[in-house]
Motif scaffolding. Structure first.
Motif, PDB file in Angstrom:
ATOM      1  N   GLN A  49       4.500   6.786   6.329  1.00  0.00           N
ATOM      2  CA  GLN A  49       4.453   5.373   5.928  1.00  0.00           C
ATOM      3  C   GLN A  49       4.439   5.182   4.417  1.00  0.00           C
ATOM      4  O   GLN A  49       3.435   4.763   3.839  1.00  0.00           O
ATOM      5  CB  GLN A  49       3.233   4.715   6.545  1.00  0.00           C
ATOM      6  CG  GLN A  49       3.195   4.975   8.037  1.00  0.00           C
ATOM      7  CD  GLN A  49       2.369   3.983   8.763  1.00  0.00           C
ATOM      8  OE1 GLN A  49       1.436   3.436   8.194  1.00  0.00           O
ATOM      9  NE2 GLN A  49       2.687   3.753  10.022  1.00  0.00           N
ATOM     10  N   ASP A  50       5.529   5.480   3.783  1.00  0.00           N
ATOM     11  CA  ASP A  50       5.615   5.257   2.343  1.00  0.00           C
ATOM     12  C   ASP A  50       6.162   3.848   2.091  1.00  0.00           C
ATOM     13  O   ASP A  50       6.281   3.054   3.026  1.00  0.00           O
ATOM     14  CB  ASP A  50       6.501   6.329   1.697  1.00  0.00           C
ATOM     15  CG  ASP A  50       7.961   6.117   2.034  1.00  0.00           C
ATOM     16  OD1 ASP A  50       8.221   5.591   3.133  1.00  0.00           O
ATOM     17  OD2 ASP A  50       8.817   6.468   1.213  1.00  0.00           O
ATOM     18  N   MET A  51       6.481   3.556   0.844  1.00  0.00           N
ATOM     19  CA  MET A  51       6.962   2.212   0.501  1.00  0.00           C
ATOM     20  C   MET A  51       8.156   1.793   1.348  1.00  0.00           C
ATOM     21  O   MET A  51       8.212   0.684   1.872  1.00  0.00           O
ATOM     22  CB  MET A  51       7.397   2.189  -0.974  1.00  0.00           C
ATOM     23  CG  MET A  51       6.270   2.292  -1.938  1.00  0.00           C
ATOM     24  SD  MET A  51       6.669   1.550  -3.531  1.00  0.00           S
ATOM     25  CE  MET A  51       8.008   2.537  -4.108  1.00  0.00           C
ATOM     26  N   MET A  52       9.081   2.749   1.451  1.00  0.00           N
ATOM     27  CA  MET A  52      10.304   2.471   2.188  1.00  0.00           C
ATOM     28  C   MET A  52      10.009   2.086   3.642  1.00  0.00           C
ATOM     29  O   MET A  52      10.535   1.119   4.170  1.00  0.00           O
ATOM     30  CB  MET A  52      11.149   3.754   2.147  1.00  0.00           C
ATOM     31  CG  MET A  52      12.462   3.658   2.805  1.00  0.00           C
ATOM     32  SD  MET A  52      13.611   2.785   1.766  1.00  0.00           S
ATOM     33  CE  MET A  52      14.632   2.068   3.029  1.00  0.00           C
ATOM     34  N   ARG A  85       0.836  -1.207   0.000  1.00  0.00           N
ATOM     35  CA  ARG A  85       0.000   0.000   0.000  1.00  0.00           C
ATOM     36  C   ARG A  85       0.865   1.248   0.000  1.00  0.00           C
ATOM     37  O   ARG A  85       0.435   2.317  -0.364  1.00  0.00           O
ATOM     38  CB  ARG A  85      -0.889   0.033   1.248  1.00  0.00           C
ATOM     39  CG  ARG A  85      -2.101  -0.867   1.197  1.00  0.00           C
ATOM     40  CD  ARG A  85      -2.588  -1.114   2.600  1.00  0.00           C
ATOM     41  NE  ARG A  85      -1.592  -1.853   3.372  1.00  0.00           N
ATOM     42  CZ  ARG A  85      -1.126  -1.468   4.554  1.00  0.00           C
ATOM     43  NH1 ARG A  85      -1.569  -0.383   5.119  1.00  0.00           N
ATOM     44  NH2 ARG A  85      -0.225  -2.202   5.194  1.00  0.00           N
ATOM     45  N   GLY A  86       2.098   1.089   0.432  1.00  0.00           N
ATOM     46  CA  GLY A  86       2.997   2.235   0.517  1.00  0.00           C
ATOM     47  C   GLY A  86       3.148   2.956  -0.806  1.00  0.00           C
ATOM     48  O   GLY A  86       3.418   4.156  -0.834  1.00  0.00           O
ATOM     49  N   ALA A  87       2.946   2.222  -1.907  1.00  0.00           N
ATOM     50  CA  ALA A  87       3.120   2.830  -3.222  1.00  0.00           C
ATOM     51  C   ALA A  87       2.192   4.024  -3.409  1.00  0.00           C
ATOM     52  O   ALA A  87       2.583   5.028  -3.991  1.00  0.00           O
ATOM     53  CB  ALA A  87       2.887   1.797  -4.312  1.00  0.00           C
ATOM     54  N   THR A  88       0.953   3.928  -2.905  1.00  0.00           N
ATOM     55  CA  THR A  88       0.035   5.062  -3.070  1.00  0.00           C
ATOM     56  C   THR A  88       0.559   6.292  -2.356  1.00  0.00           C
ATOM     57  O   THR A  88       0.490   7.402  -2.882  1.00  0.00           O
ATOM     58  CB  THR A  88      -1.376   4.732  -2.528  1.00  0.00           C
ATOM     59  OG1 THR A  88      -1.212   4.023  -1.311  1.00  0.00           O
ATOM     60  CG2 THR A  88      -2.177   3.936  -3.508  1.00  0.00           C
ATOM     61  N   VAL A  89       1.111   6.081  -1.151  1.00  0.00           N
ATOM     62  CA  VAL A  89       1.682   7.223  -0.421  1.00  0.00           C
ATOM     63  C   VAL A  89       2.833   7.817  -1.207  1.00  0.00           C
ATOM     64  O   VAL A  89       2.910   9.035  -1.405  1.00  0.00           O
ATOM     65  CB  VAL A  89       2.161   6.797   0.987  1.00  0.00           C
ATOM     66  CG1 VAL A  89       2.795   7.968   1.708  1.00  0.00           C
ATOM     67  CG2 VAL A  89       1.008   6.240   1.791  1.00  0.00           C
ATOM     68  N   THR A  90       3.709   6.932  -1.696  1.00  0.00           N
ATOM     69  CA  THR A  90       4.856   7.422  -2.462  1.00  0.00           C
ATOM     70  C   THR A  90       4.406   8.217  -3.683  1.00  0.00           C
ATOM     71  O   THR A  90       4.904   9.310  -3.940  1.00  0.00           O
ATOM     72  CB  THR A  90       5.739   6.241  -2.906  1.00  0.00           C
ATOM     73  OG1 THR A  90       6.252   5.598  -1.741  1.00  0.00           O
ATOM     74  CG2 THR A  90       6.895   6.704  -3.756  1.00  0.00           C
ATOM     75  N   VAL A  91       3.422   7.651  -4.413  1.00  0.00           N
ATOM     76  CA  VAL A  91       2.985   8.325  -5.633  1.00  0.00           C
ATOM     77  C   VAL A  91       2.293   9.647  -5.319  1.00  0.00           C
ATOM     78  O   VAL A  91       2.567  10.673  -5.962  1.00  0.00           O
ATOM     79  CB  VAL A  91       2.053   7.409  -6.462  1.00  0.00           C
ATOM     80  CG1 VAL A  91       1.426   8.182  -7.601  1.00  0.00           C
ATOM     81  CG2 VAL A  91       2.837   6.232  -7.007  1.00  0.00           C
ATOM     82  N   SER A  92       1.440   9.674  -4.288  1.00  0.00           N
ATOM     83  CA  SER A  92       0.759  10.938  -3.995  1.00  0.00           C
ATOM     84  C   SER A  92       1.754  11.975  -3.481  1.00  0.00           C
ATOM     85  O   SER A  92       1.638  13.172  -3.784  1.00  0.00           O
ATOM     86  CB  SER A  92      -0.383  10.740  -2.992  1.00  0.00           C
ATOM     87  OG  SER A  92       0.065  10.057  -1.858  1.00  0.00           O
ATOM     88  N   LEU A  93       2.752  11.495  -2.744  1.00  0.00           N
ATOM     89  CA  LEU A  93       3.811  12.407  -2.296  1.00  0.00           C
ATOM     90  C   LEU A  93       4.553  12.983  -3.492  1.00  0.00           C
ATOM     91  O   LEU A  93       4.824  14.187  -3.561  1.00  0.00           O
ATOM     92  CB  LEU A  93       4.781  11.628  -1.410  1.00  0.00           C
ATOM     93  CG  LEU A  93       5.766  12.416  -0.570  1.00  0.00           C
ATOM     94  CD1 LEU A  93       5.034  13.233   0.456  1.00  0.00           C
ATOM     95  CD2 LEU A  93       6.725  11.469   0.113  1.00  0.00           C
TER      96      LEU A  93
END
Lengths: 238, 208
Positions: free
Chosen positions: B155-158, B2-10
Motif C-alpha cells: 500500500q504505497d502512494m500509488m 499516508r502512502g508517502a511514508t510507505v514510499t519513502v521507507s521503501l
C-alpha cells in the motif's frame, strides 16, 4: 506438486511467445514516438524564445522525475477528464504514447549531447554559406549530431523494452499480462513467469552486447570522446 | 496521503540495500579472482537484462512456490528493488574504480601498502567522488521504481491513489494529478542534489 512442470511449460510457451510480438510491437511503436518527440523537445529547448525554452526544460524535468506507472494511469484514466483537450483512448494507445513521451525526455538529452558536440565552426560555416535556418539544421547539424549517438539511443531502446510490462497495469495484453492470465488458470506461476523472465533476458542481453559493440566502433570512428562519453556515463544508469 | 511514508521507507530501505550490494558487487567485478568476477557479472547482467516488474513478480509469486520462501510485499519490494538497482549501481562503482589512474595503484605498491590499504586509502576515496553523481541519478530511478510495488499489493502512494480512484471515478484527474506532483516533490531534492554533485565532481577533480 511438481516444482517445475516441464510439460505445462511447453504447453504455454507458444502463447507467451506470440505475446512477445505484441511486446516488441509496443516497444518499436513507442520508440518511434520517442525518437520524433525527443527531437522536437531538443529543438524547443534551444528555442530563442526564453519562455518556450524554460517551459520545455520544466516539462522534461517533471516527466523524468515522476514514475512511468503514475504517468500511465494519468494518461489512461485522468486525461479523458481534462476539460477541452482531454479525449479517451484505448489502453494500447495510452500505453504507447506514455512510454513514448517518457522516453522522449531521455532521448532529448542524448540529442542535445550530440548537437553540442558538433563543432562551432560548422555553424559559422553554414552561416557564411548563407544557409537558411532549416537548411542548417537538416543539412549540416543533424547529420553530424545524430550518428555518433545512435548506440546511446539503442541503449534506451533496450530500457524501453524492459519497461513494457508496466502496460499490464492498464490491461494491455503484452507478455507479462498473458503470463499472468495463463498462470491464474492453474494457480501456478512458476513456469509462466520464468519463461517471461528468460525471454526478456534472451532478447535484451544480445542486443545490449550489440549496442556495446556499436558504441566501441562509433567511438573509434568519430573520436568525439570527451563530451559524448561523459553524457554516456550519466545516462547508462537508468 | 499516508502512502508517502510507505514510499519513502521503501525508498530508504531498498536504497541502503542497493548501495551496500552495489559496493560489494562493484568490488567483486574488479577482483583478481576470476570465479568471483564471473559470478558477479552473471548477477549484474541477469538483473539488468530482465524487466524490474518481471523480477518483482518472480520474487513475490514464484519463490513461495519454488522454494517455499514466503516474503511479505514490503520485503519482496525491498529485496527486488535493492537487487535490481544494485546491479546498475555496481556498474557505476566499477567504472569509478577503473577510472582511477593506474599510477595511483603503482604509487601505493611502491609505498608498500597492503592490498586492503591500497583500496581503502588510495583508490576508494578518489573513486567515490566520481561515483556520487551516478548514485544521485540511481536514487531518482529508485524512487520511480517504488511505484511498481503497488502491483504486488503493497500500500504505497500509488496503491492508495488507485483505491481512491476506484471509490469515485470522477475524481481520477485530481487523484492522479496530485500523485504526479507528490512524486515530483519527492524527486526534486534528489534531482537538485545530483545536479549539485555533478557540478562539484566535474569541478574539483578536473584540475588534478
Amino acid at each position: 506438486m511438481e516444482i517445475f512442470n516441464w510439460s505445462y511449460a511447453a504447453e504455454v510457451f507458444p502463447t507467451i511467445f506470440r505475446a512477445m510480438f505484441v511486446t516488441l510491437g509496443i516497444t518499436l511503436a513507442s520508440f518511434a514516438v520517442a525518437l520524433v518527440l525527443g527531437l522536437i523537445l531538443t529543438l524547443l529547448r534551444r528555442s530563442p524564445v526564453k519562455i518556450i525554452a524554460y517551459l520545455t526544460y520544466g516539462f522534461i524535468e517533471f516527466v523524468r522525475g515522476t514514475p512511468v506507472l503514475v504517468q500511465l494511469f494519468f494518461v489512461y484514466f485522468a486525461w479523458p477528464l481534462v476539460p477541452v483537450i482531454g479525449f479517451e483512448m484505448s489502453a494500447m494507445t495510452a500505453g504507447i504514447s506514455t512510454l513514448g513521451i517518457h522516453y522522449s525526455t531521455y532521448l532529448s538529452e542524448i540529442y542535445r549531447s550530440g548537437i553540442e558536440s558538433v563543432d562551432q565552426g560548422q555553424w559559422e560555416a553554414s552561416r557564411a554559406l548563407n544557409f537558411s535556418k532549416a537548411k542548417t539544421w537538416t543539412k549540416i547539424i543533424l547529420p553530424q549530431a545524430v550518428p555518433p549517438v545512435i548506440p546511446m539511443l539503442g541503449n534506451y531502446l533496450i530500457v524501453l523494452f524492459k519497461e513494457t510490462p508496466l502496460l499490464m497495469a492498464i490491461s494491455v495484453n503484452e507478455m507479462l499480462m498473458t503470463a499472468r492470465n495463463l498462470g491464474s488458470q492453474v494457480f501456478s506461476f512458476v513456469e509462466v513467469y520464468t519463461i517471461v523472465g528468460l525471454l526478456f533476458l534472451l532478447l535484451s542481453y544480445p542486443s545490449s552486447l550489440f549496442v556495446g559493440y556499436m558504441e566501441r566502433r562509433m567511438n573509434t570512428r568519430y573520436m568525439r570522446k570527451a563530451k559524448v562519453q561523459k553524457m554516456k556515463k550519466e545516462d547508462v544508469i537508468s | 496521503m499516508r502512502g508517502a511514508t510507505v514510499t519513502v521507507s521503501l525508498l530508504l530501505a531498498s536504497g541502503a540495500l542497493a548501495f551496500i550490494l552495489a559496493f560489494i558487487a562493484g568490488l567483486s567485478r574488479v577482483s583478481e579472482n576470476k570465479a568471483v568476477r564471473v559470478l558477479t557479472m552473471i548477477y549484474v547482467e541477469f538483473f539488468r537484462g530482465t524487466s524490474l516488474l518481471v523480477q518483482l513478480f518472480w520474487i513475490f509469486f514464484v519463490l513461495p512456490q519454488l522454494f517455499d520462501i514466503r516474503l511479505d510485499p514490503f520485503t519482496a519490494g525491498v529485496v527486488t528493488l535493492g537487487l535490481n538497482y544494485a546491479a546498475y549501481a555496481s556498474e557505476i562503482v566499477r567504472g569509478a574504480i577503473l577510472a582511477v589512474p593506474d599510477g595511483q595503484t603503482e604509487a601505493a605498491i611502491a609505498l608498500n601498502m597492503s592490498k586492503f590499504q591500497r583500496m581503502r586509502y588510495i583508490i576508494l576515496p578518489q573513486a567515490l567522488r566520481t561515483m556520487l553523481p551516478g548514485f544521485g541519478n540511481i536514487s531518482i530511478e529508485l524512487l520511480k521504481g517504488t511505484s511498481l510495488v503497488s502491483l504486488i499489493t503493497l500500500q504505497d502512494m500509488m496503491y492508495l491513489a488507485q483505491n481512491l480512484r476506484a471509490a469515485d471515478y470522477s475524481q481520477s484527474l485530481q487523484v492522479f494529478g496530485i500523485l504526479l506532483i507528490l512524486y515530483f516533490v519527492l524527486a526534486l531534492p534528489l534531482i537538485v542534489l545530483s545536479r549539485y554533485l555533478e557540478r562539484r565532481a566535474s569541478r574539483g577533480v578536473a584540475s588534478a
